[in-house]
Design an enzyme around this catalytic site. Structure first.
Site, PDB file in Angstrom:
ATOM      1  CD  GLN A  76      -2.276   1.246   2.664  1.00 46.70           C
ATOM      2  OE1 GLN A  76      -1.745   1.500   3.932  1.00 46.70           O
ATOM      3  NE2 GLN A  76      -3.676   1.144   2.977  1.00 46.70           N
ATOM      4  N   GLY A  77       0.780   1.959  -0.987  1.00 44.16           N
ATOM      5  CA  GLY A  77       1.450   3.393  -1.280  1.00 44.16           C
ATOM      6  C   GLY A  77       0.699   4.458  -0.731  1.00 44.16           C
ATOM      7  CE1 TYR A  78      -4.049   3.686  -0.364  1.00 42.21           C
ATOM      8  CE2 TYR A  78      -4.897   4.184   2.160  1.00 42.21           C
ATOM      9  CZ  TYR A  78      -4.941   3.677   0.705  1.00 42.21           C
ATOM     10  OH  TYR A  78      -6.196   3.189   0.417  1.00 42.21           O
ATOM     11  CB  SER A  79       2.494   7.114   4.693  1.00 41.34           C
ATOM     12  OG  SER A  79       1.465   6.716   5.885  1.00 41.34           O
ATOM     13  CD  GLU A 104     -11.706  -5.108   5.784  1.00 35.58           C
ATOM     14  OE1 GLU A 104     -12.393  -4.053   5.816  1.00 35.58           O
ATOM     15  OE2 GLU A 104     -12.265  -6.116   5.257  1.00 35.58           O
ATOM     16  CB  SER A 124      -1.011   8.844  15.486  1.00 29.12           C
ATOM     17  OG  SER A 124      -1.831  10.007  15.551  1.00 29.12           O
ATOM     18  CG  ASN A 125      -3.357   5.549  20.033  1.00 27.61           C
ATOM     19  OD1 ASN A 125      -3.409   4.914  19.017  1.00 27.61           O
ATOM     20  ND2 ASN A 125      -3.354   4.974  21.114  1.00 27.61           N
ATOM     21  CD  GLU A 126      -0.570  10.919  19.598  1.00 31.27           C
ATOM     22  OE1 GLU A 126      -0.504  10.387  18.375  1.00 31.27           O
ATOM     23  OE2 GLU A 126      -0.347  10.774  20.878  1.00 31.27           O
TER      24      GLU A 126
END
Lengths: 388, 391, 388, 391
Positions: B132-135, B250, B374-376
């Site tokens: 997967q090429g996202y970030s 998912e 992230s949890n943030e």
């Protein structure tokens, strides 16, 4: 001390700090620390010689043995500067733990010679006293390793753990249980019957298990025995806790500084992420932990350098600062990674070097929980004595 | 039971009762999954998991959620959950499943007939492995700020840019990319969804070593990469909508209590070996976390019920990911803590009764609270989308 | 249960919830709760009659005694709706703790009569079992209060604590140690030798210490004895833990809703304070605690209403949910005040009513720490049995 | 020692050595402060503390920090800290000291000769008791948004508005107010500093009952209150600058470890009586907090050294307030927790060995993290002014 001496000393300290920081950043770039990882013995004896040239191997050693008779406060500047560069040399284990132990253990000819060699930078002794897997069952007052006196000298039988440095050490100050109680015995690394098992640590350095299978050494290798041995070991241990805390504080400062820099420069959603209030408040909490650690460390150094401090006060203070530094070290490490995001856990980013050193140092000689329990026992006894 | 276990792949699994289905799946996993790969401490590499992948492929069980017409098992949400629960229970390692969980559903919903006909069978055969090429280096939490660019040149796009944190790109044969196809449009607009063969000239992969010594993630450099125009999925400049739609149910599994349950079991094991259950201080800390894990299970169960009822998950599912990963992290801390002087020792430590690994969960806990949003970001989502707090 | 029954039950529950919420908000405004504070007995017997009229005093009571034989799940809706209005009536102590204890303790004529009166709303029994100041030394299996059989009946001697309701109760189910082990004895409030000491609680209600000085009651007042008594008391206690958790959840929901409303409307620095990210993230953490509590409560209600659940599983589940609800209740209360700022601690603002009730309920029958210890002991035994 | 204890009020206290000064102060407090008022659980009211106030007044020790020329003790920072340390050590209750700590220094620095001549002696005599009119219903954390208005009308200001959270206004004879005198100016500008007699028509005080049953705070309503123009302190519209300058080194005392030390002693006492020092679970929690208190003391000591050296405190002093009040709050939680079934019982609870109060510290801990700049504001200050994080 008069005020003048105070300010003079402050100035000397500040000079020492600057010179240590400048030496460390010049001579020990992080690339050096990286390169030595997972390469036995995990540090560079050549670099040790350079430390000796600076006079730092003799910083704590009495003048009679060729040292400079400085205090822990001075030593903390050197240890902190090197920790800030994650330098892998066992400065605190050798110069503080082993060095102070030799100084406290007695004035015998052997101890004096070992100290002189340590000051000169030609000898790296290590202390081998722990035997328990987690350290929870270790006590400074006794050991399971057995010492027997024979016609030919001393004979040792036992298994030591968490020895730093293991590989690379020239010999070990081994604690053992003898007829007169605890004994401290000097065992050269090449003694027959001694075998080393190096255990890699998280930061790429090593600790060792030291197996002593009927190791024989001359009678003169007995450095101390009975209450004197316990007192010497306890004092050196406490001093090592404080200096390890100084190293942890240096790690904390660097991790926090890296994090602040990242928060200021990393842009997401069109703004530096350091402008997000939730992250700001977490950074404020890390600042508090850093400054608490620094304050307690300053107090601990002053107390342990003071000649009138009682042994119990020294131990309580040492456990207190190690507890704070260990927990703050891990908290800052975890939060630094979280605030950095994914890059924080990559090997090529420097933060990981600090986090891994923090893992090692917070565990060594007892982590926060363990130190708090020692503190509780010490101060509880104190309180009960007061009440009695 | 035996008949079910050998049922042909065209079986209507959903017609089975839940218990029989569960027993069948369980029996297969227990019999066939390589025992040395159970509960892997890190993501398995293709070379390690390949045999298992192909075994599933042969059985027709590789794509439990795909419709049967495309070669999937066509499981209902309820059955799918059973399937996943049994995987987790047995500690079945995660295969490189981007083709199964992302590309397949994507093509089924948005792809062309040609794309489906070409790609889906190759995924099912284990011939194509997707990543997967996202970030990108400058778009982590703020994914929509991505800058990798695709410019039309005849029948091809020319792609330039860089992706990062691409899971196991070094094992992949293909990559699906979010790329910017209209620089003048606003952030979320002007993004397209593109498929590329990793063999295309100009694509270079560099694994990123992590502090635990693993190489789960990669950088993917794209330099004048020619990708056929036909490899676009969905409409031009509508890639963002598609990517968001792909966040299917998912994401509930990011909040599965399995990881924490496993970590709790490790703590318990270590504590038994160290005799810590006589230590009230330890027991207090342990019990608090044991209850966090149990209660996480209860919260998770509520969302699972929702999925089973066929309901769409709302943004409140972010709760799970936060509490699951932070509970896991606290357990990892506790494990390091009780290992005491050995807390800085990586790998297996021999205790009386067996070995304990002090640091692997500590290392694993770090990315857990970062990746997958992230949890943030998850807390931002709860604040704005669930609690409706003002911005 | 088939799916149809499930959805039918869900519908009935939802009707009950709506009617309870509507009743509570109409008949029990917060002004009523305020007015009854610090006024012995701390609640309104007239309101109790209204609860009886709704049929809620008989909700849990078997049909043979004039009740509706509903489950804890149904009772939780009523208790939650009343808690949401901080209604001071001792619904859970009387209807759940005492009511279930009477139902479990046996089928004697007296127990049946007491249950029937409880269902009718004419009798308010309370359970008097605790004796320790903090509850840490109380065990459900035995008591220090002594029971003796005399020619004239039963004689009790002891000191009970934390009894809710104290004042306003018509009688007490007293646990005492007799020749056959634990015994449960019905003692009318006006029995000679019984004296009540009312202790004000944080929420303006009262608990009592019950002094039993040679209290004599007829032999037929023995409700249960030996293992049956322990089993009955344990089960009623566990059910009460779960229902108290339902009350705590209702408090949590209200405190959190008030806080969200405040965050949305209070403007500082030109923005609603709910737009500040640090506060948003803390609100998100409160949401998680609220939803954890809700999820565990749902699981606990289902488990305890299920006929096949073992006693140990019931106890572990009950302690688990009380631990979560108690700690979440206090956390949400503290954070709600902090996020409100100064107004949060004023008496005239309603938040304080909820905070003070949360203090009372989290402490009652054992707080988070105490419940976790019970859970640990229960599950540890379970594990050891499995291993054996 | 005895000579020092009876030294006349014109003594140059700073010439004494620290130990003699400390001994003298300590001896006086121990001999003269009413023992029933030691370590008060709440703010004392004027009727309770009046005798002590007048005793200090007679001794000339009421205003330790004021210059001697205005009737103060003229203590150096170092001596002043000793004075305050001894007050804290002996548990001396805080008097209504706004006149001493705020109005006096304000007038000495910014007042006119007439203002000084009129007000200072009356403060020292206990004739004028001051309260502080800063906060308003809609300006709490954001103080500069205050709206109470003062409009010139001949030689008077006409003041209209409302103040809130005014400490012990019901005991005060005078109030110092921040008022808006220029509505067109930007937020922090257009604010003036005004003195008013509480007897002035149009001033109404309503005590606010708190959940612990106390009435430490009040609302002050101002309706067409005529205040002589000469009651302005400093320049018109420069009140904000003055108010900020008033935040002297006293704010270090918001971070004093005394409150936590006292709470820790209460926890220890309760734990002894409950036999909890045999409980490793309790001891772990207790020790953690005991070390927090000790380490807070070390941090506090660093700032005290700074003050003694005559240095100005920077914004980093906010650290102290945060850690001090949150440590206190955690201790209060622990006390409630160990009281178990009695954790919801207010007031004294009889334990073997003596009574324990479970809830007072819990109630006190609530405003502690709010007042004097909420801990959220303090963290904002650290982030922006110390850590230089961007806004």
């Amino acid at each position: 001390m008069s005020t003048t001496t105070d300010s003079e000393r402050a100035e000397q300290l500040s000079l020492l700090r600057e010179s240590a920081l400048s030496f460390a950043s010049k001579e020990s770039p992080l690339t050096r620390a990286r390169a030595l990882r997972q390469q036995l013995p995990g540090f560079d004896r050549g670099f040790w010689a350079a430390l000796a040239e600076q006079g730092w191997t003799g910083l704590l050693v009495p003048e009679a043995q060729g040292g400079y008779a400085q205090g822990l406060t001075e030593m903390a500047e050197v240890a902190g500067a090197l920790a800030a560069q994650v330098a892998p040399e066992p400065v605190v284990p050798v110069l503080v733990f082993a060095g102070r132990l030799l100084a406290h253990a007695g004035q015998g000819a052997l101890a004096n010679q070992l100290l002189a060699d340590l000051a000169a930078g030609t000898l790296l002794p290590a202390v081998a006293w722990q035997e328990d897997l987690t350290g929870a069952k270790d006590h400074l007052e006794h050991a399971s390793t057995r010492l027997e006196r024979t016609a030919h000298g001393l004979q040792l039988q036992g298994h030591k753990r968490h020895v730093r440095p293991g590989a690379g050490a020239d010999g070990f100050i081994v604690s053992a249980q003898g007829a007169e109680g605890l004994a401290l015995v000097w065992v050269p690394a090449d003694a027959a019957g001694l075998s080393l098992h190096s255990r890699p640590l998280a930061d790429g350095s090593y600790a060792a298990e030291v197996e002593l299978a009927d190791v024989r050494v001359p009678a003169q290798n007995l450095l101390a025995e009975g209450p004197a041995a316990v007192a010497a070991l306890t004092r050196a241990y406490d001093e090592t806790l404080v200096l390890t805390s100084a190293e942890l504080l240096a790690l904390i400062r660097r991790m926090f500084a890296m994090t602040l820099e990242y928060l200021r420069s990393r842009v997401q959603f069109g703004k530096p992420i350091g402008s997000f209030q939730a992250l700001q408040h977490r950074a404020a909490d890390l600042l508090i932990q850093q400054e608490l650690t620094a304050s307690v460390l300053a107090q601990a150094l002053a107390l342990l350098d003071h000649p009138d401090t009682s042994a119990t006060a020294r131990s309580a203070m040492a456990s207190r600062v190690k507890a704070r530094a260990s927990d703050a070290g891990l908290q800052v490490a975890r939060e630094a990674v979280q605030l950095h995001g994914a890059i924080g856990v990559t090997d090529e980013y420097d933060l990981g070097l600090y986090l891994q050193r923090a893992l090692v140092l917070s565990a060594w000689l007892g982590n926060g929980t363990q130190q708090r329990r020692r503190y509780a026992a010490l101060t509880r006894n104190l309180t009960e004595q007061e009440h009695a | 039971m035996n008949t079910a276990a050998t049922a042909p792949s065209s079986t209507d699994w959903n017609a089975m009762d839940n218990e029989s289905f569960r027993a069948m799946v369980r029996a297969f996993f227990e019999a066939e999954y390589p025992s040395e790969l159970r509960y892997p401490k890190r993501r398995l590499r293709w070379a390690e998991i390949k045999d298992w992948y192909l075994k599933l492929s042969q059985k027709g069980w590789l794509a439990p959620s795909w419709p049967t017409q495309y070669g999937g098992m066509g499981l209902s949400p309820e059955k799918l959950i059973i399937f996943i629960e049994e995987q987790e229970r047995w500690g079945v390692g995660r295969a490189p499943d981007m083709g199964i969980t992302m590309v397949g559903p994507l093509l089924i919903q948005y792809g062309t007939e040609e794309q489906r006909a070409y790609y889906l069978p190759k995924i099912l055969a284990g011939e194509h492995i997707w990543c997967q090429g996202y970030s990108e280096p400058n778009s982590g939490s703020d994914l929509a700020s991505l800058r990798t660019e695709a410019v039309l040149d005849g029948d091809d796009f020319i792609v330039n840019g860089q992706k990062i944190w691409t899971t196991l790109a070094q094992d992949a044969t293909h990559i699906f990319l979010l790329v910017r196809t209209d620089k003048s449009a606003k952030k979320q607009e002007g993004i397209s969804f593109l498929l590329a063969d990793m063999q295309t000239p100009g694509i270079r992969v560099r694994p990123i070593r992590n502090i635990a010594g693993g190489e789960d993630f990669c950088e993917v450099f794209l330099e004048n990469v020619r990708v056929p125009r036909t490899n676009i999925v969905g409409e031009l400049n509508k890639g963002w909508t598609i990517a968001k739609a792909l966040l299917g149910f998912e994401r509930i599994f990011l909040g599965s209590p399995k990881q924490s349950q496993y970590a709790l079991a490790r703590v318990q094991e270590a504590a038994e070996r160290l005799g810590l259950f006589d230590d009230a201080g330890f027991v207090d800390r342990y019990t608090k976390l044991a209850l966090d894990v149990a209660d996480l299970g209860a919260l998770y169960g509520r969302f699972i019920e929702q999925v089973k009822r066929g309901e769409t998950l709302g943004p409140d599912v972010s709760m799970l990911k936060i509490f699951a990963t932070e509970t896991y992290s606290r357990l990892a801390d506790l494990l390091v803590d009780i290992m005491g002087a050995n807390g800085g020792t990586p790998g297996s430590i021999e205790l009386p009764g067996g070995p304990v690994d002090a640091l692997t969960s500590f290392y694993n806990a770090r990315p857990a609270t970062i990746y997958g949003g992230s949890n943030e970001i998850q807390r931002n989502i709860l604040a704005s989308n669930v609690l409706k707090l003002p911005t």
